[in-house]
Each structure stands twice: as structure tokens, then as C-alpha cells.
Design a protein around this motif. Sequence first.
Motif, PDB file in Angstrom:
ATOM      1  N   PHE A 123       0.819  -1.211   0.000  1.00  0.00           N
ATOM      2  CA  PHE A 123       0.000   0.000   0.000  1.00  0.00           C
ATOM      3  C   PHE A 123       0.855   1.265   0.000  1.00  0.00           C
ATOM      4  O   PHE A 123       2.033   1.249   0.363  1.00  0.00           O
ATOM      5  CB  PHE A 123      -0.905  -0.010   1.232  1.00  0.00           C
ATOM      6  N   THR A 124       0.244   2.368  -0.420  1.00  0.00           N
ATOM      7  CA  THR A 124       0.935   3.662  -0.358  1.00  0.00           C
ATOM      8  C   THR A 124       0.839   4.212   1.066  1.00  0.00           C
ATOM      9  O   THR A 124      -0.071   3.871   1.817  1.00  0.00           O
ATOM     10  CB  THR A 124       0.325   4.658  -1.360  1.00  0.00           C
ATOM     11  N   PRO A 125       1.789   5.119   1.442  1.00  0.00           N
ATOM     12  CA  PRO A 125       1.879   5.539   2.844  1.00  0.00           C
ATOM     13  C   PRO A 125       0.770   6.512   3.243  1.00  0.00           C
ATOM     14  O   PRO A 125       0.247   7.259   2.421  1.00  0.00           O
ATOM     15  CB  PRO A 125       3.235   6.234   2.903  1.00  0.00           C
ATOM     16  N   ARG A 126       0.444   6.469   4.505  1.00  0.00           N
ATOM     17  CA  ARG A 126      -0.377   7.482   5.152  1.00  0.00           C
ATOM     18  C   ARG A 126       0.386   7.945   6.383  1.00  0.00           C
ATOM     19  O   ARG A 126       0.798   7.110   7.204  1.00  0.00           O
ATOM     20  CB  ARG A 126      -1.757   6.906   5.553  1.00  0.00           C
ATOM     21  N   ILE A 129       4.017   6.220   6.863  1.00  0.00           N
ATOM     22  CA  ILE A 129       4.179   4.775   7.040  1.00  0.00           C
ATOM     23  C   ILE A 129       3.304   4.043   6.027  1.00  0.00           C
ATOM     24  O   ILE A 129       2.146   4.404   5.835  1.00  0.00           O
ATOM     25  CB  ILE A 129       3.786   4.352   8.480  1.00  0.00           C
ATOM     26  N   SER A 130       3.870   3.022   5.389  1.00  0.00           N
ATOM     27  CA  SER A 130       3.053   2.177   4.506  1.00  0.00           C
ATOM     28  C   SER A 130       3.008   0.762   5.072  1.00  0.00           C
ATOM     29  O   SER A 130       3.895   0.342   5.811  1.00  0.00           O
ATOM     30  CB  SER A 130       3.608   2.176   3.081  1.00  0.00           C
ATOM     31  N   ILE A 131       1.948   0.035   4.694  1.00  0.00           N
ATOM     32  CA  ILE A 131       1.682  -1.286   5.260  1.00  0.00           C
ATOM     33  C   ILE A 131       1.595  -2.307   4.133  1.00  0.00           C
ATOM     34  O   ILE A 131       0.904  -2.091   3.152  1.00  0.00           O
ATOM     35  CB  ILE A 131       0.354  -1.290   6.053  1.00  0.00           C
TER      36      ILE A 131
ATOM     37  N   VAL F  45       2.712  -8.924   8.423  1.00  0.00           N
ATOM     38  CA  VAL F  45       2.412  -7.522   8.156  1.00  0.00           C
ATOM     39  C   VAL F  45       3.727  -6.761   8.251  1.00  0.00           C
ATOM     40  O   VAL F  45       4.477  -6.934   9.207  1.00  0.00           O
ATOM     41  CB  VAL F  45       1.399  -6.952   9.168  1.00  0.00           C
ATOM     42  N   LYS F  46       3.992  -5.938   7.225  1.00  0.00           N
ATOM     43  CA  LYS F  46       5.237  -5.154   7.231  1.00  0.00           C
ATOM     44  C   LYS F  46       4.919  -3.675   7.250  1.00  0.00           C
ATOM     45  O   LYS F  46       4.041  -3.205   6.532  1.00  0.00           O
ATOM     46  CB  LYS F  46       6.065  -5.482   5.978  1.00  0.00           C
ATOM     47  N   PHE F  47       5.624  -2.930   8.111  1.00  0.00           N
ATOM     48  CA  PHE F  47       5.548  -1.469   8.099  1.00  0.00           C
ATOM     49  C   PHE F  47       6.834  -0.907   7.498  1.00  0.00           C
ATOM     50  O   PHE F  47       7.931  -1.237   7.956  1.00  0.00           O
ATOM     51  CB  PHE F  47       5.398  -0.917   9.519  1.00  0.00           C
ATOM     52  N   ASN F  48       6.682  -0.060   6.492  1.00  0.00           N
ATOM     53  CA  ASN F  48       7.811   0.677   5.940  1.00  0.00           C
ATOM     54  C   ASN F  48       7.829   2.071   6.563  1.00  0.00           C
ATOM     55  O   ASN F  48       6.873   2.829   6.382  1.00  0.00           O
ATOM     56  CB  ASN F  48       7.673   0.801   4.418  1.00  0.00           C
ATOM     57  N   CYS F  49       8.895   2.426   7.269  1.00  0.00           N
ATOM     58  CA  CYS F  49       8.957   3.677   8.028  1.00  0.00           C
ATOM     59  C   CYS F  49      10.225   4.453   7.639  1.00  0.00           C
ATOM     60  O   CYS F  49      11.199   4.491   8.391  1.00  0.00           O
ATOM     61  CB  CYS F  49       8.986   3.382   9.522  1.00  0.00           C
ATOM     62  N   PRO F  50      10.224   5.086   6.473  1.00  0.00           N
ATOM     63  CA  PRO F  50      11.458   5.736   6.012  1.00  0.00           C
ATOM     64  C   PRO F  50      11.716   7.102   6.639  1.00  0.00           C
ATOM     65  O   PRO F  50      12.666   7.754   6.253  1.00  0.00           O
ATOM     66  CB  PRO F  50      11.218   5.865   4.507  1.00  0.00           C
TER      67      PRO F  50
ATOM     68  N   GLU H  51      -1.875   9.181  -6.988  1.00  0.00           N
ATOM     69  CA  GLU H  51      -2.991   8.304  -6.611  1.00  0.00           C
ATOM     70  C   GLU H  51      -4.307   8.789  -7.206  1.00  0.00           C
ATOM     71  O   GLU H  51      -5.353   8.735  -6.553  1.00  0.00           O
ATOM     72  CB  GLU H  51      -3.071   8.213  -5.075  1.00  0.00           C
TER      73      GLU H  51
ATOM     74  N   GLY J 127      -1.144  12.174   2.986  1.00  0.00           N
ATOM     75  CA  GLY J 127      -2.423  11.913   2.345  1.00  0.00           C
ATOM     76  C   GLY J 127      -2.319  11.636   0.857  1.00  0.00           C
ATOM     77  O   GLY J 127      -3.267  11.857   0.114  1.00  0.00           O
ATOM     78  N   ASN J 164       5.107   7.395  -4.397  1.00  0.00           N
ATOM     79  CA  ASN J 164       4.855   7.307  -2.953  1.00  0.00           C
ATOM     80  C   ASN J 164       5.387   6.028  -2.323  1.00  0.00           C
ATOM     81  O   ASN J 164       5.004   5.708  -1.201  1.00  0.00           O
ATOM     82  CB  ASN J 164       3.354   7.457  -2.648  1.00  0.00           C
ATOM     83  N   ARG J 165       6.282   5.341  -2.983  1.00  0.00           N
ATOM     84  CA  ARG J 165       6.888   4.129  -2.409  1.00  0.00           C
ATOM     85  C   ARG J 165       8.407   4.170  -2.506  1.00  0.00           C
ATOM     86  O   ARG J 165       8.990   5.086  -2.980  1.00  0.00           O
ATOM     87  CB  ARG J 165       6.401   2.876  -3.155  1.00  0.00           C
TER      88      ARG J 165
END
Lengths: 165, 165, 165, 165, 165, 165, 165, 165, 165, 165
Positions: A123-126, A129-131, F45-50, H51, J127, J164-165
Motif C-alpha cells: 500500500f501507499t503511505p499514510r 508509514i506504509s503497510i 504484516v510489514k511497516f515501511n517507516c522511512p 494516486e 495523504g 509514494n513508495r
Amino acid sequence: MTGRNQEEVKGITLLGNQGTAYPDDYAPQVLETFVNKHPNHDYFVKFNCPEFTSLCPITGQPDFAAITISYVPGERMVESKSLKLYLFSFRNHGDFHEDCMNIIMNDLIRLMDPKYIEVWGKFTPRGGISIDPYCNYGKPGTRWEEVAWNRLANHDLYPEKIDNR
Amino acid sequence: MTGRNQEEVKGITLLGNQGTAYPDDYAPQVLETFVNKHPNHDYFVKFNCPEFTSLCPITGQPDFAAITISYVPGERMVESKSLKLYLFSFRNHGDFHEDCMNIIMNDLIRLMDPKYIEVWGKFTPRGGISIDPYCNYGKPGTRWEEVAWNRLANHDLYPEKIDNR
Amino acid sequence: MTGRNQEEVKGITLLGNQGTAYPDDYAPQVLETFVNKHPNHDYFVKFNCPEFTSLCPITGQPDFAAITISYVPGERMVESKSLKLYLFSFRNHGDFHEDCMNIIMNDLIRLMDPKYIEVWGKFTPRGGISIDPYCNYGKPGTRWEEVAWNRLANHDLYPEKIDNR
Amino acid sequence: MTGRNQEEVKGITLLGNQGTAYPDDYAPQVLETFVNKHPNHDYFVKFNCPEFTSLCPITGQPDFAAITISYVPGERMVESKSLKLYLFSFRNHGDFHEDCMNIIMNDLIRLMDPKYIEVWGKFTPRGGISIDPYCNYGKPGTRWEEVAWNRLANHDLYPEKIDNR
Amino acid sequence: MTGRNQEEVKGITLLGNQGTAYPDDYAPQVLETFVNKHPNHDYFVKFNCPEFTSLCPITGQPDFAAITISYVPGERMVESKSLKLYLFSFRNHGDFHEDCMNIIMNDLIRLMDPKYIEVWGKFTPRGGISIDPYCNYGKPGTRWEEVAWNRLANHDLYPEKIDNR
Amino acid sequence: MTGRNQEEVKGITLLGNQGTAYPDDYAPQVLETFVNKHPNHDYFVKFNCPEFTSLCPITGQPDFAAITISYVPGERMVESKSLKLYLFSFRNHGDFHEDCMNIIMNDLIRLMDPKYIEVWGKFTPRGGISIDPYCNYGKPGTRWEEVAWNRLANHDLYPEKIDNR
Amino acid sequence: MTGRNQEEVKGITLLGNQGTAYPDDYAPQVLETFVNKHPNHDYFVKFNCPEFTSLCPITGQPDFAAITISYVPGERMVESKSLKLYLFSFRNHGDFHEDCMNIIMNDLIRLMDPKYIEVWGKFTPRGGISIDPYCNYGKPGTRWEEVAWNRLANHDLYPEKIDNR
Amino acid sequence: MTGRNQEEVKGITLLGNQGTAYPDDYAPQVLETFVNKHPNHDYFVKFNCPEFTSLCPITGQPDFAAITISYVPGERMVESKSLKLYLFSFRNHGDFHEDCMNIIMNDLIRLMDPKYIEVWGKFTPRGGISIDPYCNYGKPGTRWEEVAWNRLANHDLYPEKIDNR
Amino acid sequence: MTGRNQEEVKGITLLGNQGTAYPDDYAPQVLETFVNKHPNHDYFVKFNCPEFTSLCPITGQPDFAAITISYVPGERMVESKSLKLYLFSFRNHGDFHEDCMNIIMNDLIRLMDPKYIEVWGKFTPRGGISIDPYCNYGKPGTRWEEVAWNRLANHDLYPEKIDNR
Amino acid sequence: MTGRNQEEVKGITLLGNQGTAYPDDYAPQVLETFVNKHPNHDYFVKFNCPEFTSLCPITGQPDFAAITISYVPGERMVESKSLKLYLFSFRNHGDFHEDCMNIIMNDLIRLMDPKYIEVWGKFTPRGGISIDPYCNYGKPGTRWEEVAWNRLANHDLYPEKIDNR
Ligand SMILES: [Ca+2]
Ligand SMILES: [Ca+2]
Ligand SMILES: [Ca+2]
Ligand SMILES: [Ca+2]
Ligand SMILES: [Ca+2]
Ligand SMILES: [Ca+2]
Ligand SMILES: [Ca+2]
Ligand SMILES: [Ca+2]
Ligand SMILES: [Ca+2]
Ligand SMILES: [Ca+2]
Ligand SMILES: [Ca+2]
Ligand SMILES: [Ca+2]
Ligand SMILES: [Ca+2]
Ligand SMILES: [Ca+2]
Ligand SMILES: [Ca+2]
Ligand SMILES: [Ca+2]
């Protein structure tokens, strides 16, 4: 010349069909299958679906993901245009990322009774953070059950680089 | 100086040959082989074939794929120009993506009797979804039979990023 | 200060040497070695050789490849400038891609008696198809023999993307 | 709600239409147009067409290219599904790369009478060399005539990196 | 159906021809041309030649480069298979990088009398430094003469990233 | 329609909430959880936190990292907006890179009691060197304990390319 | 607030210290350590060091490499600024690529007594060939000894693409 | 400390606001502005909006695009959360790609009266072809009017590489 | 056959020479030139030098940069091996990044009297910031003087993406 | 040997200095300069600052950006360590993206009186949308004033790809 005769494409009503009606909300009933012509030899089929979108069940904000669906067919295979319509039915449906991936996998298991399947959403981040949820399944009583466990246990040892840009 | 003598290239009629005739439809008969000079030592040969195209058996629309063929030769090896002509013969032939990959693999097994072979097709999207079938084979009664299963069970744990652009 | 004394570089005649003569055809005799100072601890050395070129034995057309050579040294190691000259000696020599890789590996085995070695060539396409041979070897009677088999059985599960551009 | 009414999509017969017939050879007659709703404000539209294929007029061998078509509409605009069918009609047609690009541009000029158009083809290599023709056009008597010259004179100052892989 | 008739491919003897003989040293005489069917409308043709190799005139060491040749045809155009043979003739020829690029450009000017041409070579490093010569030409007395100057004056404002790996 | 009812999102107070207060220093108390609806089927479940930043405990200089958190949920799952606030609480907190990663992992273990979790931080360089700590955990007495060991033992066999630019 | 107290950073004299003196030649004595606060839980720490340079022991020519050092700490951990100074001490020191990597690994083993360590150097090419040595170590009598062997046996199955540019 | 006081953020009602209501169809009325604090010095602001999704007005199929909006503010600037809601309002709205881009630009001109603005949409392919419209505008009577023409005339001389994957 | 005779390489003493002595500090005297054989036709030569290193004049810490040198030769051209030695002489020399680039440019102007030259250095970061100086020069009284100004005024409109990793 | 004497680094107090104090909020007073040794020859200096972070003035949420600062020095130049501290002072300061970029540019103009300067910020998304402000300045009464206008008018014709990634 064509490699599939009429009998072999029985059950396909959407592919090549003009006036396709797009469902308004979550619609597993649109999924269609066709027969697997190579049932005695296990092989993989992967769908790349980078145009998935759903809604946040709390805020109503749209979410976007690239989903990968990989499976080993049993006797039936999902037809790709019906899969497109099914995934499109999440467009105005609200659910958590983790729930969406589990629901898609379970619907495809019910539909096709595959030997193996895995679903990975990115998914794209909100808020920075993305999940990315990942779930998989091996048919109980087959050797694919152990494969499912091994693939889960070795999942994503090399997370891709994400910088939110 | 050249490392292959006349005897060792016997059976090659297309490579270096002018006026090649291009077949109109699916033509496994064009495939040619030459002798493997290193039969006692297993090794891999991979063909990268990014210029594959066939037709959709339902709509007639052209499909495009990059195909990778990897194999461990037995006593004979497929000659690459004849492989090119064979793949070209799908140009005006209609078949599902999944069927094409299985057909190519089976034709090459019949031709070469390899110890191991795998075929992976990566198609361009239709309606936002692309399909990537993968099939493989290990010669029964050899240790490559188990290798085939292991490679299938560990297939594609890291799906490449696809964004349809 | 330098870490290698005169004794330890004995046998190196080409590195740092002016008027190097370049061989006209396949010349395994130019290869030189030096002593491995860490013989009790297995480790890998990889050579990246993206400037390899040979001739097609049928048409005389030049072929180009990037070759990777990875090995675990025994008592002697190949000196890199002599390796450069050796690879250069294929420049006007005709051989099939698959044969070239096997020949290079066998010459280096004879030269160094390594514990393990693998050679992977990645050629540019002709007629839209490119060929990538891979061969490897583990010294019989050592644990590297089994390693060689395992590395071969797990070879290239993730073929790189090729689009001929 | 939809932004285009029936009147505004008049002339579109292929988009959304089921039993599309695919032409056998070069078929400029399949091209269709629709009305430009913003005729007083010049803007660009680009088509990315990476799935183009034709035949070599000398050898019959298939050629592949990614084509980019960029234009500034006048009163009519080309409909994209008809453009797809038109490009598909080159599939079994033989012509040099340079001729194909000029033909496509000229057909679209005749069809739409655009203010400006450019066509750039990027083909896959044969024998280690690939060919990329580029042609453009500005409507005579408009300021786009000078633009065409300037864009040609400044064409491709930064050729992309090509390594045939 | 084919877009070029016999008359229009007159002068092409190498394309599609079997027993091509490869020259031993610098051989501008192998170059062939065919007629430009669109002489009244200036357009660009680019050749991507990533498989160029020559020798260092001082050390005899092989050099490798990716060459880009871009030109605006006049009445004749260079045939690509003959261009391949011409570039191949540098394989055992010794010359500085800067000289090679100027020689290639001058030979093509003599051959085709083009309106504009540019040649850019990008070599692999020796001793940590790589050299990229670029030369161009506009036909005197035409507006392409000024274009040549402008393109030279604005050459390569964004050098590509090179890290020797 | 929404897939989660009120009961199923109990405990979520921050997501969709206006006046969120941002903590001044390390604040594990802001973390919130929600119920896992698929507890009988293990998935990742993975969180991407850049966008992680902290301070050097010795010099006070700010540090920046991209953090990846991957876990297999037990009965509760961490809510992502609360995770964002928690990670934000390191902004003015001083700790070594290696300590930060271990602290984050331990806080999430206490919070969620996951079956498996791993945390990988990739920091920007100081003085030309960057530091990437990786820690993981499998719940004792479950099969995930062995998975944790295997993933650690096979960690990062292919370090990504870093050039400090 | 800071997570490390004075006691916990004892032994760090270089980090945050002005007037650092840079050593003239190979200087393992500059290395410093600090205490591992998580000794009961094995985890990895990786240093990315893309700015390594030494001299060729034969020709005196400078060599450049990107070095990756990955280890599992025991009771002490190497401080990164002292590591920077240590690596800097090779700047005017001559040694073969293969020797440098083994020396660095051995010095860090003596310094920290780690449970596991590996060092991978990737050098820039000389004469068209680049050399990448890799060595590793697992503490004898621990389970990391077997890990070291497994990581060596599975080393670098996917060599990165190198083109010397 | 904060750089904007209450007066300076007057008119912003959505940013930081909890219960945002998402519109059902095309809703230009949700757009909000705030004051430009640097009105005497022209500068650019770019929004990256990857998006975006709308519907095909003929088939109802969802379309996806990455939109770039670049503008030079006059006295008011568009607030980004309201822009997000505005773009979201196309989610269930049907319009051609070319129309969507022109509508967005015109709505933002009406809202902000900018000195300059441009909108570039890059859509995902349908049937192998993707469409990228680009429109721009310079305020009449200012020097930005000429800038708009120059930017249009020099638009996209280097089309990005698209391969539909 | 070789394109340069003895007369034409007069002045080259280092290329192909064995016992090259490497200078200890800044040594412009090592630079050598050879004659330009195409003096009547302006063209560009670019050197890619990614292995530059110097010292910080304040802290003594080593700095690293990739330098690009582009020039239009007059009557003499710099020989690349002597350029390598010259750049190597900065290895133990302390100077600010901005000063190094200006010094290199001025030395090459004095050496070659080129028509045009530019030098661009791209350094690795210290403390999270990297510095990239760019200087250029056009020979007074020639049209290259104006070119120098134009290139400076249009310098680097598209800064490359840097993330310090 | 070092190229800058004591006189020439006068005014630098932070570089190489141990106990640097990090400011709590926006602190333009920490900026320091040194003398430009090449004042008669205009050249560019670029700072790459990918580690910028500030706070949203409305929500208090942290924002992250990569900032590029490019300038042509007059008589004084900004010292990079003081620039680092200055940018760090935004860490706990709230301001809109557009305001931050203008403030940074104006502070550097006041500090250095440069001939030209530009500041470009590229923020991470909130967002789904990210914001990239760009401002520039040319010293009035110099030819850099016109350069500033031209660079602004031609700003960012090729927006980078953002997903966004
Ligand atoms: Ca966000
Ligand atoms: Ca990214
Ligand atoms: Ca499609
Ligand atoms: Ca893609
Ligand atoms: Ca070919
Ligand atoms: Ca490619
Ligand atoms: Ca070819
Ligand atoms: Ca390529
Ligand atoms: Ca070299
Ligand atoms: Ca590179
Ligand atoms: Ca990098
Ligand atoms: Ca490379
Ligand atoms: Ca792509
Ligand atoms: Ca640093
Ligand atoms: Ca980077
Ligand atoms: Ca991206």
C-alpha cells in the motif's frame, strides 16, 4: 488456429464481452473460472495487479495498493477479466489493509480450490508509514501445505527500499 | 581457429543460412539440435526471449511476453536460431498465456530430453492485470526430479515490482 | 609499507610489466598464479569481466559477454592481469557460448586446483535471443563437491530482466 | 456522472465494442476520431505504444519497437482503441524501420489534421545494432511549423543508455 | 505485403545474405547505402552500437565502447548490416578513442552526404578513468550547419553517473 | 459498506482523530492495538517507516534512518497511526542506532505479544560509514522460535549497494 | 533524554572528539569498543564503507573499494568513528585485495571477539576486470560456526551486474 | 515556535480536521486557499499526485494516473488537503483522460488566479497503449503568458521509457 | 595496423610504461599532452574520474569525489594516464572541495590551452550534506567564451537525487 | 601540504570543533562564511541536503524533505558545517513547506550576498500528495538577475517520477 476449443473455454462470459456491468461494492460473485488443461503437472500462475484501491473503514479516505496473487492451479483457474471486476468491487468498500488481503485469498480459495495460493499487498503511505500484508495457503493433506509454511517462514528476507517518493 | 569441427555442428541447417522461411502458425518441427560436448558435467543454459508474441484465443488481440527458458542439457542441445523460428511461429497462433508456456516446455522436452527445464513467461497487462505463468520439469528417475520440485516450491518469493508503465 | 614481500609475489611476471605481448588465439599458457596466504580459511574471490568477446564458430560474427568467475582458492590463486590476457585470447577464436564457459572453467581448474569455482556468461542477443551458460565445480572428496551440486540445483531462481535494449 | 455526452463521443465505434475484427495487413482505414472539446487552448497528448511489431521487408524476420506518438490536437483527436488496431495492422506487414515511422506520422496527419505531431520508434537490435527513427511535423502557416523545426534541431541530445540486455 | 519494392532496395547486398565475410582490419569499403524515400522531410535516424571494440595503438590492449550515431539523411541512407561490418573492422585496429570517433564520422559523411551527423563514444575505464569523445557535423550551406554548432555548444550538460562498476 | 464494525475497532483512539498531541520524548505509552480477525492463520504484516530520526547520545547530532518492521500477529495488532506517534517520540531522544532498534522491537513485543517480529534500521552515513542494525524474535515455545533463528542465520546475504550519494 | 549513561559509553574517546589525528599507515591500534547492552539476544550490525582505498603492493597505484562488514556482537562492539580511522589507515598501505579483506576481518575478530563476522570488498576495475573478495567467520564452539559455513557455501548466488561504467 | 500565525492560515478548514466528508462526485467546491506570504517574488510549487483515479465515460472501467501540478502562485495558494479531496472527487466520475487534465487546470485557475500553471497526467495502459495529456497556462498580460507558450513548445523532448510492466 | 605513427604520439612517456612513480603531493608537472589530429573541427572529449580523493584542509579527514572533466581541444590534448597520475597527486593534499575543482581546471588550461573546459566534482557527504562544485572556461576572443557563459547560466537545472545511501 | 592557510579559513569556528551545541529552534545566527578565493570567475556550488525535517505549523506532525541549494558565490561562501546546524534548527520549528524554502533562501542571501542562488525542497507525501517548492534569486544589477528569470521560466520541465513508495 487457436489452442482452446469451445468446450475448453466454457464458463467464460466476461472476456471479450462488451457491456460489462461494474459492481458497486464487494462482489465475489463476479469471479469466473475455466478448466486447467495441465492438471497433472503443478505450475505457478502469478497475477500482477498494481491498480487496486479501497477505502479506509475509519476515515473513508481512499487507499491504493499493488497486489500480487500467485497460485498453483487445481482443476479450475480464475479468469483474469472476472478477477479484474472482482478487485474493482473493493473500490468503494471500506476495510483494513490486512483484512482485504485475507478476504481476497479466502475468496479465491473458495472459488478455485487451488493447491497453493499467496496474496501480497503493498500500500501507499499514510502519515509517512506504509503497510504491506502477506498471507498464503497450502491445500491441507497435500505437500503444498508444508510449502505454504516454508514460504511464510522465509517471507521477505530482503524488504524492498521505500522512501515515500 | 574454431573450437567446433564439422562433425560437432552436424544437424544445424538454419544458423548462418540465408533465405530462412518463416512459418505461418505453430511449428514445433523447425526446432533443431546439436550435440552437447560436456555431457558428464551438468550445467545450465538460459535463453532470454523478450520478443515473444501470440494472440488471445477469445478476442484475437495480440499478446506480448518476455520468456525465459533455462535448462540442463542431456545429450542434445537446442540450436538458438531454430528456437527463434519456433517462438516466432506463435505470432499468429491463439492460446492462453498459461497454455503457451506449458506447450513450449513440453515441445523442448520432446526435442532434447533435457535433465531439467523451466519456462517463465511475463506478459504485458490487459485491463490493468498482467499474468506470469511458470512451469518446470526434472527428468524422472534422476536427481533433477527432486530439484524440479524444490525449485517449484521456492518459486518467485520476491515478485518483481510492476506498475504497468 | 607493503603487505606482500618478494617471496610472496613470486611467479607474477605480467602485473606492472611494460611491453606485454597480446596473444593471437586461445592461449591458456599465459595464466599465472601466486600463493594464497590464507589457505586454512576458505573464502571467495570473484572476478567481474564485462569485456569478453569471441567469434561465432559458424558465421564468424563477433559475440560479446559479461563473465563472472567466482572461486574458493586452494594453495594458489590466479593473478588478475594474466587472467585478462587469457580472456583476451578468445578475441579472435571461434566457439559456441556454452563451450567457452566450460573451457574457461576447466582451464582455471587445471591452473589453480581450486576448492570451488563457477563461471557464468551473459551474452548479447542475436536475432532477439540471448544465451547465458553457467557451469560450476567442487573439488572431489571435499565438502565443496556437495556445495557445487547445491549451487547448481538452486541456480538462477530469479532471472534478471532482459529487454534487448 | 459522466463528462462526455452522446454527441461528444459520436464517431467512436470501437471503444467498448465486443467483436472487434483484427485486420490482416496495413489498415489505415480503421482509425477513428472524436471531437476536441478544448480547441482554443493548445495542449499535448502522448501515446506510449511499447507493443509495436512489424516484419523486415528483406528477410521476413519480425521486428519489435516501442513507439511514442505526441501531438497537439486541432479539431479532431484520434481514438486510442482505433489507434491500437491501426498499429496492430503492421504485425504482418514488411517495411524498414525508418519507413514505418514516416508512414504512421503521415496517416495521423491525414486523419486528424493536428497542429503538431512527432513519432519516435525505438527498435530492438539485430546483429548488435538497434535503430531509432524520429520524425515530426508542424502545421504549415501556424507557429507550430517553427516549433517542429526547433524540436528536430534539438532532438535527442541525451541518447539513452543501450547495452542490448 | 511489403512496403519496399526491388528498385527501392537496390544496392543492399549484405542484409539477408548468408556467407558474409568479416574484414581483418579497418574497412570503410564495406559500407552500403539505400535510397531515402522521404527526402523532402528532414528526420533523425539513430544507431545504438554498444558492441564496439578496438585496440590501444600504444599497448595493444583491447578497448570497448558503446557508440551512438545519429544523423539526418540526405538522398542515401547507410544500411545497418554493412554498418555492423564496418564497425567490426576496428576490432583488430589500433587507434586512440578520439581518433576512432572522428574517423567513423568522416567515413559516414563521405558515404551518405548526410544533412547532419553526430558520433558519441563511451569507453570503459583504464586505470580508473574513462574517455567519451563526441563529434558532429552539419552540411555546409544548409541550416544544419548552425544546428551542428548549437548542439556542440550545448553538448552533455548532464554527464551521466559513472562509478566504474 | 465497511468490513470492520464498531466492536472490531475498539481501542483505536488516534486514527481519524483531530487534535493529536505529539510527545516530546520517548513515549511507548502512545502505542494502541486492535483485534486480529484472522488469528488462526499466520500471516505477515510489514511497516515501511522511512522517516525515522533520533539524536546521537554523544554529540547530539540528528540521525536519520529508514526502518522496516515485519511481524506475524497474535491476537492483537498495532494500529499504524499510534506507531507513527511512537516512532516520532524518538525525534528528540538520544540513543545509539543499535539500541534504538532493540528498544523498538522490545516495546512492540510487550505491546502485541506477536508470534514473530523483526526490525531493520538503515541509517545515513556519518564520516563515510553507515550502520544498519537488524534484530528479530520468535515467540518461545512456538515454531516461530526456530524461524527467528533461521532468519537471523540467513540475514542479508546480499547487502544492498551503498555509495553515500 | 539519552539512552546511554556515562558508564555505558566508557572506552569511547574518538566520537565527538575534536583534533583527531589520522594515522599514516596500517593502524589496528586505533580501534575502540563499547559494551553491548543486548548480549543475550543475537542480532546483526552492518557497516557500509564505500570510501575504502589502499595501494597496489606491486605498482603503487591506488585501489578503491566499497566494503561491507556485517557481524553479530558478543560482549563488545566496535565504535564506528574508530572503525573509520582504522579503514583510513590503509590509504597509503600496499596490499592485495584478497589480503586486505582477510586482515580487516582478523583484526575485528581480535578486537571484539564477535559471534559472527563477514567482510566483503568490491573493488573498481583495473584493465577491465574487478575483484570482489569475501571472507567470513563463526566463533568456534557456537552455533555461529555452522552458520559461517552455510553462508559461505551459499555466497553470492546472484552476482550483481557490472559493466565498468 | 511556528512561522504562520492565525491570521495567515485563515480559510483553512480541512487540514488537521477530523471528520472530513469525502464527496461522491466531481466537487470543485471543496478547494480551499491560503495567502501567499511571498507575493513579490515569483516561485514554483509542484504537487505530486500519484494516486489519481477516474472512470472511463464509455465503458465505466476505472482509470489510474499519476498527475503532476506545477504552478507559480499569485496572491492565494491552494491548500493541499483540499486538493486531495478535490482530486478524490473524480473517483466515481467518468471522463476522458484529456478532458480530466483540462478540467483540473481550469478549476485551479478559477480558484487561485495563478501566474502560471501546468497539469500533466500519466495514465496506465488499456489494450497496450497509455495516454499522457499535458496542458498549461500563463496569465494573460504577464510575462508568464510567453513562458507558457515556450514550455508548451518545448514539452517532453525526452519521453520516459514505458514497457507496460 | 595502427592509426597513430611515432611522430603523432611524441611526448607520451607514461602510457604503456612500467615503473611509473606515483607523486607524494600535488604535482601538476606530471601532466603530458599529445597532438590533436582534428584541430579544424571542434569536438568534445570527456573524462569520467570517479576515483578522486583528497584531504580536508581543516580536519585532515579524507574526502572522495567523482569528477567529470569535459573539454574542446585546441592544438594539444591531455594524455589520460598522466591525468590519472595528476589526480592521484591530490591523495595526500589538503584543500576545500571548491578550491580543488578550480585548481584542476586552471592547471589543465595552462597545460593544453583548450578552447573550452569544465570541471564538475561530486563529493560524498560529511554530516549529512554533500558539496558539488562546478566551474568552466571558454577561451577569450573565441565563440567558446560565450558558450562558457551560457553553459554556466544553464548549469544543473535538474539536480540528481541524493539520499546519502 | 594544505592549500588554505590560516588567514584563508578565518571565521570558521565550527568545522573540526568538538562540543558543537545544537540550537533548539530556528537559528540563522549560526551560519558562518569563509572567503572565496576565485571571486573573478563565476562558478556554481551545490549543497545536497537530504536530511531536512521540520514540523507542520497546523498539526505539529513532522515533515521530511531533501533540499538542494545551488549558488554562485560572491566574496564570501557559506561554511558547510554551519549550514548543517542552521538546517538542523528547523527540526522543532513549524512552517509551511513553501515558507521554509523562501526563508532559507533569504537567510543565505543576507549572509553571503551571492550572485545567484536557488533552493528546491522535495517533501514526503501526506495523504498521498507531496509538495516541492522551488525559489531562486539573481543579484539585481548583474547579469545573474536575468539568469534567475530564465531558470525560473524553464524550471522542471521534466518532473521526476513519484509513486509514494
Ligand atoms: Ca500520508
Ligand atoms: Ca522510492
Ligand atoms: Ca489493457
Ligand atoms: Ca514498472
Ligand atoms: Ca539480433
Ligand atoms: Ca534492458
Ligand atoms: Ca542481433
Ligand atoms: Ca539495457
Ligand atoms: Ca583499468
Ligand atoms: Ca555504474
Ligand atoms: Ca547510492
Ligand atoms: Ca554498471
Ligand atoms: Ca516499466
Ligand atoms: Ca558524515
Ligand atoms: Ca542514493
Ligand atoms: Ca518512487
